[in-house]
Design a protein around this motif. Structure first.
Motif, PDB file in Angstrom:
ATOM      1  N   ALA A  22     -24.287  55.068  13.837  1.00 13.25           N
ATOM      2  CA  ALA A  22     -25.110  56.249  13.499  1.00 13.25           C
ATOM      3  C   ALA A  22     -25.447  56.260  12.013  1.00 13.25           C
ATOM      4  O   ALA A  22     -26.619  56.445  11.629  1.00 13.25           O
ATOM      5  CB  ALA A  22     -24.364  57.525  13.891  1.00 13.25           C
ATOM      6  N   ILE A  23     -24.429  56.022  11.146  1.00 11.56           N
ATOM      7  CA  ILE A  23     -24.642  56.087   9.682  1.00 11.56           C
ATOM      8  C   ILE A  23     -25.578  54.969   9.220  1.00 11.56           C
ATOM      9  O   ILE A  23     -26.553  55.219   8.500  1.00 11.56           O
ATOM     10  CB  ILE A  23     -23.285  55.993   8.933  1.00 11.56           C
ATOM     11  CG1 ILE A  23     -22.463  57.271   9.159  1.00 11.56           C
ATOM     12  CG2 ILE A  23     -23.490  55.769   7.441  1.00 11.56           C
ATOM     13  CD1 ILE A  23     -21.001  57.162   8.758  1.00 11.56           C
ATOM     14  N   LEU A  24     -25.278  53.740   9.654  1.00 12.32           N
ATOM     15  CA  LEU A  24     -26.071  52.599   9.159  1.00 12.32           C
ATOM     16  C   LEU A  24     -27.484  52.570   9.727  1.00 12.32           C
ATOM     17  O   LEU A  24     -28.431  52.230   9.022  1.00 12.32           O
ATOM     18  CB  LEU A  24     -25.346  51.281   9.456  1.00 12.32           C
ATOM     19  CG  LEU A  24     -23.993  51.084   8.752  1.00 12.32           C
ATOM     20  CD1 LEU A  24     -23.429  49.702   9.047  1.00 12.32           C
ATOM     21  CD2 LEU A  24     -24.106  51.267   7.246  1.00 12.32           C
ATOM     22  N   PHE A 233     -22.228  49.409   3.008  1.00 11.15           N
ATOM     23  CA  PHE A 233     -20.982  50.111   2.683  1.00 11.15           C
ATOM     24  C   PHE A 233     -20.908  51.464   3.387  1.00 11.15           C
ATOM     25  O   PHE A 233     -21.914  52.165   3.497  1.00 11.15           O
ATOM     26  CB  PHE A 233     -20.887  50.325   1.164  1.00 11.15           C
ATOM     27  CG  PHE A 233     -20.002  49.332   0.472  1.00 11.15           C
ATOM     28  CD1 PHE A 233     -19.808  48.065   0.989  1.00 11.15           C
ATOM     29  CD2 PHE A 233     -19.340  49.657  -0.718  1.00 11.15           C
ATOM     30  CE1 PHE A 233     -18.996  47.133   0.351  1.00 11.15           C
ATOM     31  CE2 PHE A 233     -18.527  48.734  -1.357  1.00 11.15           C
ATOM     32  CZ  PHE A 233     -18.355  47.468  -0.823  1.00 11.15           C
ATOM     33  N   LEU A 234     -19.706  51.828   3.829  1.00  9.58           N
ATOM     34  CA  LEU A 234     -19.508  53.155   4.436  1.00  9.58           C
ATOM     35  C   LEU A 234     -19.189  54.153   3.327  1.00  9.58           C
ATOM     36  O   LEU A 234     -18.485  53.817   2.373  1.00  9.58           O
ATOM     37  CB  LEU A 234     -18.359  53.104   5.452  1.00  9.58           C
ATOM     38  CG  LEU A 234     -18.640  52.344   6.754  1.00  9.58           C
ATOM     39  CD1 LEU A 234     -17.415  52.362   7.651  1.00  9.58           C
ATOM     40  CD2 LEU A 234     -19.818  52.939   7.523  1.00  9.58           C
ATOM     41  N   PRO A 235     -19.660  55.406   3.454  1.00 14.65           N
ATOM     42  CA  PRO A 235     -19.402  56.391   2.394  1.00 14.65           C
ATOM     43  C   PRO A 235     -17.936  56.841   2.379  1.00 14.65           C
ATOM     44  O   PRO A 235     -17.210  56.681   3.362  1.00 14.65           O
ATOM     45  CB  PRO A 235     -20.332  57.555   2.786  1.00 14.65           C
ATOM     46  CG  PRO A 235     -20.538  57.414   4.249  1.00 14.65           C
ATOM     47  CD  PRO A 235     -20.457  55.957   4.563  1.00 14.65           C
ATOM     48  N   ALA A 236     -17.521  57.434   1.245  1.00 19.57           N
ATOM     49  CA  ALA A 236     -16.135  57.922   1.098  1.00 19.57           C
ATOM     50  C   ALA A 236     -15.848  59.068   2.071  1.00 19.57           C
ATOM     51  O   ALA A 236     -14.693  59.340   2.402  1.00 19.57           O
ATOM     52  CB  ALA A 236     -15.918  58.366  -0.332  1.00 19.57           C
ATOM     53  N   SER A 237     -16.920  59.729   2.536  1.00 19.86           N
ATOM     54  CA  SER A 237     -16.750  60.880   3.450  1.00 19.86           C
ATOM     55  C   SER A 237     -16.511  60.458   4.911  1.00 19.86           C
ATOM     56  O   SER A 237     -16.403  61.317   5.794  1.00 19.86           O
ATOM     57  CB  SER A 237     -17.996  61.769   3.383  1.00 19.86           C
ATOM     58  OG  SER A 237     -19.148  61.006   3.724  1.00 19.86           O
ATOM     59  N   PHE A 238     -16.432  59.136   5.176  1.00 23.17           N
ATOM     60  CA  PHE A 238     -16.203  58.668   6.558  1.00 23.17           C
ATOM     61  C   PHE A 238     -14.853  59.201   7.058  1.00 23.17           C
ATOM     62  O   PHE A 238     -13.846  59.124   6.338  1.00 23.17           O
ATOM     63  CB  PHE A 238     -16.217  57.130   6.594  1.00 23.17           C
ATOM     64  CG  PHE A 238     -16.300  56.546   7.981  1.00 23.17           C
ATOM     65  CD1 PHE A 238     -17.504  56.495   8.655  1.00 23.17           C
ATOM     66  CD2 PHE A 238     -15.163  56.068   8.630  1.00 23.17           C
ATOM     67  CE1 PHE A 238     -17.601  55.963   9.932  1.00 23.17           C
ATOM     68  CE2 PHE A 238     -15.232  55.528   9.902  1.00 23.17           C
ATOM     69  CZ  PHE A 238     -16.462  55.484  10.566  1.00 23.17           C
TER      70      PHE A 238
END
Length: 432
Positions: A22-24, A233-238
């Motif tokens: 979903a994020i990417l 990169f995945l965000p810190a809020s993951f």
């Protein structure tokens, strides 16, 4: 307590993977912010729009750059920044036109009146003609002044196509309003043609401010690698910090991998445009699943191979042996006659010579069957007829040109299942 719990939250792998997707996907499909390395252009455009929207000063500018360089993204980011300001709120009107959709000034004018909600009806009278429509719109825009009128932003995508409209009436009038102290207007054009100024008439050119913002994908390969890493990169809020940490570590190791670096170097050399990088990343992200939770270098190698497949060579894998023989005959003729066009009769004669030498390996087909195979190659667009007088001649004598080169033919022969050895040898003798 609740904060600690949220930090140590450990989600099932399936849920983590679906969130990664979903994020990417959102990041790669929906382009937010401004493109990489265009801070000065962004600042220039924001300043220009601010002068129109806040201070009531009319302006015009062109954003020029190749396809995929981030022109629309730059404009979108600048508009978001402007419309977020307190002084603006909903004060500015936007009119979006596209040269591919608004093919004439009349259609463009109707679209402007629709987007500005200036329905061309006054009392019981409906304006029908182009001249009346234009007069009505210009009057509506010209009756305003810098202080009291609502600023209008005209955003023209595929700007160069508007220059092909008859007399360039629309561009002339838009630039004319932008030059005069009437309703505050900003005309922003987006185009991929560097010679766009040469397309404008003298009277239109004289009313244009000659402001040009160039986007030329001038980032280096190191910066290209940074974009690659930033996009994955995945965000810190993951929610699952452990999974995010492992994921980001795997992406870092990917960037350091020699295989991935070589693939990205090839992609960078072929096209610096970020959109094509997004497509590459998207295909790689699609391969991530519960059983395969991280992207590997092998995934990128496979994805790059898929993206760079030769469509013509792929079509050749599905041809019959007869059709393959005809292509080799055409190649042979091109080598003999130094790239000159050929006709069916010449190809058939060349094929017959091969049959006489190797009668035991390839079946001797009737001429109508060979003709049908020749026509099928034409339908697949592997050959094309030459323009001019040859179009009126008989099918057998119509001049044709082959749209394949030697490497494509050799590659297709190597991958062709159960290709007769004699056919391969004939091809090599004529193509080497």
């Amino acid at each position: 307590m609740s904060k600690r719990k949220s930090k140590d939250l450990c989600l099932p792998v399936g849920e983590c993977i679906s969130r990664v997707h979903a994020i990417l996907r959102q990041r790669l499909f929906q382009h937010h912010g401004k493109p990489f390395g265009v801070d000065s252009q962004h600042k220039h455009l924001v300043e220009l729009l601010k002068r129109t929207v806040v201070h009531g000063e009319s302006n015009s500018a062109l954003i020029i750059g190749p396809r995929g360089s981030g022109k629309s993204m730059l404009l979108k980011g600048a508009l978001e920044e402007i419309l977020a300001m307190k002084q603006v709120k909903e004060n500015a009107l936007q009119v979006r036109l596209n040269g591919l959709l608004q093919t004439t000034d009349k259609i463009a004018l109707k679209e402007i009146t629709r987007q500005l909600h200036l329905e061309n009806v006054v009392g019981d009278r409906v304006f029908g003609s182009f001249a009346e429509n234009l007069a009505f719109l210009l009057e509506a825009l010209k009756t305003g002044d810098r202080k009291s009128s609502c600023p209008v932003l005209f955003l023209l995508d595929e700007f160069d196509l508007f220059a092909h409209h008859k007399n360039q009436t629309l561009l002339y009038n838009l630039f004319d309003i932008a030059q005069s102290a009437q309703t505050p207007v900003a005309v922003i054009g987006l185009t991929c043609r560097l010679d766009v100024m040469e397309l404008l008439e003298k009277r239109v050119k004289s009313r244009f401010s000659h402001r040009q913002i160039h986007l030329l994908n001038s980032f280096s390969f190191i910066q290209y690698l940074e974009i690659f890493q930033e996009k994955l990169f995945l965000p810190a809020s993951f929610p699952d910090s452990q999974f995010a940490e492992k994921w980001n570590e795997s992406i870092k190791s990917l960037v350091e991998s020699k295989m991935v670096e070589d693939i990205l170097q090839k992609q960078y050399s072929a096209s610096k445009d970020v959109r094509s990088l997004h497509m590459l990343l998207l295909l790689a992200v699609c391969r991530v699943s519960v059983s395969h939770p991280h992207i590997t270098a092998a995934d990128f190698l496979e994805v790059f191979r898929l993206r760079n497949q030769d469509s013509k060579a792929n079509i050749m894998h599905g041809l019959s042996v007869l059709e393959l023989c005809l292509i080799i005959a055409m190649k042979h003729l091109q080598d003999i006659y130094d790239g000159e066009p050929f006709n069916f009769q010449m190809v058939h004669n060349e094929f017959q010579k091969f049959i006489q030498r190797k009668a035991h390996s390839v079946y001797n087909f009737e001429k109508p069957v060979v003709m049908k195979a020749f026509e099928h190659l034409h339908q697949l667009e592997l050959i094309k007829p030459m323009e001019g007088l040859s179009m009126r001649t008989q099918k057998e004598y119509r001049l044709m040109k082959l749209l394949l080169d030697n490497t494509q033919v050799i590659e297709a022969l190597q991958k062709y299942p159960n290709c007769p050895t004699d056919v391969k040898q004939w091809a090599m003798s004529s193509l080497s």
